[in-house]
Write an enzyme that holds these catalytic residues in place. Structure first.
Site, short mmCIF file in Angstrom:
data_model
loop_
_atom_site.label_atom_id
_atom_site.label_comp_id
_atom_site.label_asym_id
_atom_site.label_seq_id
_atom_site.Cartn_x
_atom_site.Cartn_y
_atom_site.Cartn_z
N SER A 276 -0.41 11.23 -2.35
CA SER A 276 0.17 9.89 -3.09
C SER A 276 1.28 9.42 -2.07
O SER A 276 1.72 10.05 -1.39
CB SER A 276 0.87 10.44 -4.18
OG SER A 276 2.05 11.02 -4.19
N ASP A 277 1.42 8.04 -2.45
CA ASP A 277 2.82 7.43 -1.99
C ASP A 277 3.99 8.04 -2.72
O ASP A 277 3.56 8.74 -3.75
CB ASP A 277 2.77 5.83 -1.97
CG ASP A 277 3.55 5.37 -0.99
OD1 ASP A 277 4.50 5.85 -0.45
OD2 ASP A 277 3.27 3.96 -0.59
N TRP A 278 5.09 7.91 -2.07
CA TRP A 278 6.34 8.48 -3.04
C TRP A 278 6.48 7.90 -4.13
O TRP A 278 6.53 6.79 -4.50
CB TRP A 278 7.43 8.14 -2.05
CG TRP A 278 7.63 9.16 -0.85
CD1 TRP A 278 9.00 9.80 -0.39
CD2 TRP A 278 6.64 9.75 -0.02
NE1 TRP A 278 8.88 10.77 0.27
CE2 TRP A 278 7.61 10.90 0.58
CE3 TRP A 278 5.64 9.80 -0.22
CZ2 TRP A 278 7.12 11.69 1.61
CZ3 TRP A 278 4.79 10.51 1.02
CH2 TRP A 278 5.59 11.46 1.75
#
Length: 839
Positions: A276-278
């Site tokens: 995932s992105d952050w």
């Protein structure tokens, strides 16, 4: 489109990817038609298929506990951080090492210095896939040398709107060019043993509302625009994919079964891992079931909640095992499970600097050049006024996760580079015209008197000032605080000027304005002040480390004085090089295409007294230019990296031909863009955004709507002249062969980017681009020389995504082909018949 596609339709429309990307006239290490799985075997030891790797991973999975497995599926705090973005702990008892993950679109972003390469948009301007591979190899080697295992790059989202804050981090508005470049950049990164992560999958084309917006796009739009770059990345063997923040057709990208399961893995054959992105993970069960393997930067959903879900039976153990297998298999492919591990390389700053200079020169794009303003020669080179604050302060890189700190002895100022190139006998003067970092408050302004320009507060101590000042007349001030450590609290008339901001806006503030030349962090606030007395309080806390701070300001009077000085300096010189800037960053979109501050007024005032003015643009994307007709030349340099000053001087003085071409259309009106007139297209309405422009992204929209841009896609001038001739187009196999001659008709060696565009098929019955980029070739020719160019268009280049069979369909019938210097300068035109494959 006005209605969201259904989930079942989304699964179906994403379910087939069709033929692999073709080379289309560009050099590629993977032949047209090669599948994604076979392409993952890279050429270097760090990324090869390893004999026995599957058995090794099987054995590890047998021995891993559930706690250990889930620990491999989410980020955690690094016990020995190197300044990188993320960390995944290993399992020491089984010899599984930890992973360190660093940002890196334009260089490795860690605590130690690294090569600050030009922004990817400047790299893309060279139209040179082989240069993208060299760029990637520098990042790959440095990432390994700096203790990293995974690079959170490249970004492949298209430039859909000029307002997007991260346009400088990506390549182009054009799907074809983007696909070619991302593939080679990934190969370069992974040649050196660093795992690449293509991002942000998918449709993360803006910063405004990126965490919540639901992006609605039909299947043709997806396949013919945004997805093409991701498909190319998979074909090139990318080790990891990063899911986007936004939703896609109703589902969060990081829990979208149509994207992650059906398309990415089911049809493209991706066998790496998806992270995932952050803070972009929104669930446990839905996310891991859809195909998300790793949550970053922590275990909010994939830590204890995942273990509980497994114990409760809502997540089957084999789903966890599959995610762990993907992570471990990729680590094994890159040699990270070897014992002992391969030695890390030594960083080579000189090699990095050489590529940074080469890329900045290759991507330099000359937009305008009247009356031989450039190159600087003779009297024009012996008397030069350098105007603008970024003439003195090098603008190396944009803000956010793409910002890189170069070596201390790198990143010279453009002023120093121009002085060095002009030589001892030349007169080169400088005037900033604008004060970026403010001036000390005047002595006697404050009561009680205080020196707030360089205060030091020791650890454990506090500093507080309370006072006032009086203005005789209303004024507009910018107040700036420079500081180390914890930001001081500054209040004016009881209002806190620099409060802590929410989210990434607090720490992503741009690559130029957020840091003073001596390294102190900067925050600024502009406000109108009434005549009379104003109360000022400053409270600073030394904390554990102590701090430094200074309070500075600018006023109407200081700005007027700076403008007047610039005008005097420009008037006294034969020629002017004026550096203009725009400081973009992750976390926010631009609100206007105009240059910030008083730069338009500065350019107008300088060109009034000296029309031999070259404007050098250090900007993130397209820029409004109301002053264009007043200038002699305009040179687009974007964010040119640590060697940008020398590269700019190379082009200004004619030591190199400006070989860059625009990878995005510059609009004549910021409201006349593919998304500019419809808020549903950008930024979205009520949390919903529609890609209703369809396949007409970028230059395709301008052609379809017959809108004249300020500068078209592919535009870029040379110091020599070019002639195109003798175009032939004929069938070759199941594609077309395009041949033409390019001749250098000038008196200088030059660089040209010949571009091939393809018209629609009359047989498909689909809305198609008027012209689509189908191929290109970058060449260098001596004066008078000519070269015969061949660009082959394979079936994929001739195809469109057909929503009936949900597959690529070759566009048969009479197809027109154009060849020339940009999407709007196409002197050659021919046609050929395309027949169905097998006929």
């Amino acid at each position: 489109m006005s209605e969201a596609v259904s989930r079942r339709t989304a699964i179906r429309l994403l379910g087939a990817a069709g033929a692999a990307l073709g080379a289309g006239g560009c050099v590629s290490a993977v032949p047209p038609g090669a599948g994604a799985r076979s392409a993952t075997r890279a050429t270097r030891a760090g990324a090869v298929a390893r004999p026995g790797g599957g058995a090794r991973v099987d054995a590890l999975l047998e021995r891993l506990t559930l706690d250990e497995k889930t620990a491999l599926l989410h980020g955690a705090a690094d016990p020995a951080p190197l300044g990188q973005a993320g960390y995944v702990p290993g399992v020491p008892r089984l010899g599984i090492p930890a992973l360190r993950l660093a940002d890196g679109p334009a260089g490795v972003r860690v605590r130690l210095p690294a090569t600050a390469l030009p922004a990817p948009v400047l790299l893309a301007s060279a139209f040179d896939p082989s240069l993208a591979r060299a760029y990637g190899r520098i990042i790959g080697r440095e990432g390994r040398a700096l203790g990293q295992d995974v690079l959170l790059s490249p970004m492949v989202n298209l430039i859909r709107t000029p307002f997007a804050g991260r346009n400088f981090e990506t390549f182009s508005e054009d799907p074809r060019l983007t696909a070619d470049l991302v593939a080679e950049m990934i190969r370069g990164i992974q040649d050196e043993g660093l795992i690449a992560t293509v991002k942000h999958f998918a449709l993360n084309n803006q910063e405004k509302g990126r965490d919540t917006v639901d992006v609605i796009a039909d299947e043709r739009t997806l396949h013919e625009t945004e997805l093409r770059g991701f498909e190319a990345a998979v074909t090139a063997g990318t080790g990891a994919v990063m899911g986007a923040y936004n939703k896609v057709n109703g589902a969060h990208a990081c829990e979208s079964e149509p994207l992650l399961g059906e398309l990415l893995r089911g049809r493209w054959g991706f066998d790496g891992w998806v992270m995932s992105d952050w803070q972009a993970t929104h669930s446990t069960v839905a996310a891991i079931t859809a195909g998300l393997d790793m949550e970053m930067p922590d275990g909010t959903h994939f830590g204890e909640p995942l273990r509980e879900a497994v114990r409760a039976g809502s997540v089957p153990r084999h789903a966890v095992d599959l995610a762990v297998r993907r992570v471990l298999s990729t680590m094994d492919r890159f040699g990270l499970l070897d014992a002992p591990p391969a030695a890390r390389p030594v960083r080579d700053p000189a090699a990095g600097a050489a590529i940074a200079r080469r890329v900045a020169v290759a991507g330099a794009t000359l937009l305008r050049n009247e009356k031989g303003t450039l190159p600087l020669a003779g009297p024009a080179a012996r008397s030069v006024a350098v105007i603008g604050p970024t003439g003195q302060v090098p603008f190396v890189s944009g803000g956010g996760s793409a910002h890189v700190v170069p070596d201390r002895d790198r990143a010279a100022s453009p002023l120093a580079a121009i002085r060095a190139r002009a030589g001892a006998g030349a007169e080169v003067r400088h005037a900033p015209g604008e004060d970026l970092y403010g001036r000390p408050l005047p002595a006697g302004l404050l009561a009680p008197a205080a020196d707030l320009d360089d205060q030091r507060v020791d650890a454990g101590r506090d500093h507080r000032y309370e006072g006032e000042f009086t203005l005789a007349a209303p004024d507009e001030w910018s107040l700036l605080v420079h500081y180390t450590g914890t930001r001081p609290e500054v209040r004016l008339d009881g209002v806190e000027l620099f409060p802590v901001r929410q989210g990434v806006a607090e720490y992503f503030v741009g690559g130029l304005l957020g840091t003073a030349p001596d390294g102190l962090t900067v925050r600024r606030r502009t406000l109108a002040l009434a005549a009379g007395t104003h109360r000022l309080t400053v409270a600073a806390h030394g904390g554990d480390q102590g701090l430094r701070f200074r309070l500075r300001h600018t006023t109407r009077a200081t700005r007027a004085a700076g403008l007047a000085e610039a005008v005097r300096t420009a008037k006294a010189a034969h020629s002017v090089v004026l550096f203009a800037y725009e400081d973009a960053t992750e976390g926010s979109d631009r609100t206007t295409l105009a240059l910030p501050g008083g730069q338009n007024a500065l350019i107008e005032a300088v060109t009034d007294v000296n029309p031999r003015t070259t404007v050098v643009l250090n900007t993130s994307s397209s820029t409004a230019m109301p002053w264009l007709a007043r200038t002699g030349a305009v040179l687009q340099m974007y964010y040119p990296g640590q060697e940008g000053a020398g590269a700019t001087a190379d082009v200004l003085f004619g030591d190199a031909d400006p070989g860059g071409r625009l990878t995005q259309t510059f609009p004549a009106d910021e409201h006349a863009t593919p998304v500019g007139a419809d808020p549903l297209r950008y930024p979205g309405v009520g949390g919903r955004q529609e890609y209703s422009e369809g396949v007409h992204v970028g230059h395709r929209w301008y052609d379809a709507q017959r809108v004249a841009p300020l500068f078209p896609f592919g535009h870029g001038l040379s110091y020599t002249t070019w002639q195109y001739e003798k175009l032939t187009v004929r069938p070759r196999g199941s594609g077309l062969r395009v041949e033409f001659t390019v001749r250098n008709t000038g008196r200088r060696k030059g660089t040209e980017v010949a571009q091939v565009y393809l018209g629609p098929s009359p047989d498909l019955g689909l809305d198609q681009p008027v012209r689509a980029l189908a191929g290109y070739r970058r060449i260098a020719l001596a004066p008078g020389a000519a070269r015969r160019i061949t660009v082959d268009l394979d079936p994929r280049s001739l195809s469109a995504w057909h929503p009936g069979p949900h597959a690529w369909a070759v566009g048969t019938g009479r197809r027109e082909v154009w060849v020339g210097r940009s999407s709007r300068e196409l002197p050659l035109r021919a046609a050929a018949m395309v027949r169905s494959p097998g006929r």
